[in-house]
Design a protein around this motif. Structure first.
Motif, PDB file in Angstrom:
ATOM      1  N   ASP A   1     -20.176 -19.868  35.881  1.00 49.55           N
ATOM      2  CA  ASP A   1     -19.502 -20.067  34.605  1.00 49.55           C
ATOM      3  C   ASP A   1     -19.171 -21.478  34.431  1.00 49.55           C
ATOM      4  OD1 ASP A   1     -17.475 -19.273  32.538  1.00 49.55           O
ATOM      5  OD2 ASP A   1     -15.936 -19.698  33.929  1.00 49.55           O
ATOM      6  N   LEU A   2     -19.142 -22.395  35.349  1.00 50.47           N
ATOM      7  CA  LEU A   2     -19.259 -23.755  34.963  1.00 50.47           C
ATOM      8  C   LEU A   2     -20.686 -23.936  34.472  1.00 50.47           C
ATOM      9  CD1 LEU A   2     -18.515 -26.762  35.328  1.00 50.47           C
ATOM     10  CD2 LEU A   2     -19.205 -26.842  37.614  1.00 50.47           C
ATOM     11  N   LEU A   3     -21.668 -23.432  35.144  1.00 47.98           N
ATOM     12  CA  LEU A   3     -23.261 -23.837  34.167  1.00 47.98           C
ATOM     13  C   LEU A   3     -23.158 -23.177  32.833  1.00 47.98           C
ATOM     14  CD1 LEU A   3     -25.424 -22.887  37.161  1.00 47.98           C
ATOM     15  CD2 LEU A   3     -24.980 -25.161  36.270  1.00 47.98           C
ATOM     16  N   ARG A   4     -22.621 -21.961  32.702  1.00 44.84           N
ATOM     17  CA  ARG A   4     -22.354 -21.491  31.238  1.00 44.84           C
ATOM     18  C   ARG A   4     -21.824 -22.354  30.400  1.00 44.84           C
ATOM     19  NH1 ARG A   4     -18.384 -19.284  28.348  1.00 44.84           N
ATOM     20  NH2 ARG A   4     -17.019 -19.504  30.034  1.00 44.84           N
ATOM     21  N   ARG A   5     -20.420 -22.880  30.660  1.00 44.43           N
ATOM     22  CA  ARG A   5     -19.691 -23.816  29.837  1.00 44.43           C
ATOM     23  C   ARG A   5     -20.486 -25.152  29.714  1.00 44.43           C
ATOM     24  NH1 ARG A   5     -14.960 -24.746  32.851  1.00 44.43           N
ATOM     25  NH2 ARG A   5     -15.694 -23.678  34.491  1.00 44.43           N
ATOM     26  N   MET A   6     -21.611 -25.595  30.508  1.00 47.08           N
ATOM     27  CA  MET A   6     -22.256 -26.676  30.401  1.00 47.08           C
ATOM     28  C   MET A   6     -23.537 -26.348  29.462  1.00 47.08           C
ATOM     29  SD  MET A   6     -22.377 -28.202  34.301  1.00 47.08           S
ATOM     30  CE  MET A   6     -23.767 -29.068  33.858  1.00 47.08           C
TER      31      MET A   6
END
Length: 91
Positions: free
Chosen positions: A64-69
């Motif tokens: 999810d962190l990668l998705r937001r980035m």
């Protein structure tokens, strides 16, 4: 090819997979690979150019962190669909 589905912190379901563009190596500005993120209702896509090693074994929170980035993709067609041929939530 790895394919992961995860639940984001906001409760939405996303699918992520690795896109490799070996056939487009002569196209200027096209990265050789990236992570594609697609939400469950097929209304949003995001692209992360810097693919971290072991991305397919990361926790849902890390994905999810990668998705937001990742950068939102506007005006995409069905050119790079998830492995298996179609959106993950459709037959």
């Amino acid at each position: 090819m790895a394919l992961r589905t995860f639940v984001a912190q906001d409760g939405t379901t996303w699918t992520v997979w690795l896109v490799q563009t070996s056939g487009l190596s002569g196209v200027t500005g096209t990265p050789p690979e990236w992570l594609a993120f697609q939400n469950e209702d097929d209304s949003q896509r995001r692209r992360l150019i810097e693919v971290p090693a072991g991305w397919d074994t990361l926790s849902d929170d890390r994905l999810d962190l990668l998705r937001r980035m990742a950068e939102p993709v506007k005006g995409w067609a069905s050119r790079h669909t998830p492995p298996g041929g179609g959106p993950p939530n459709r037959p």
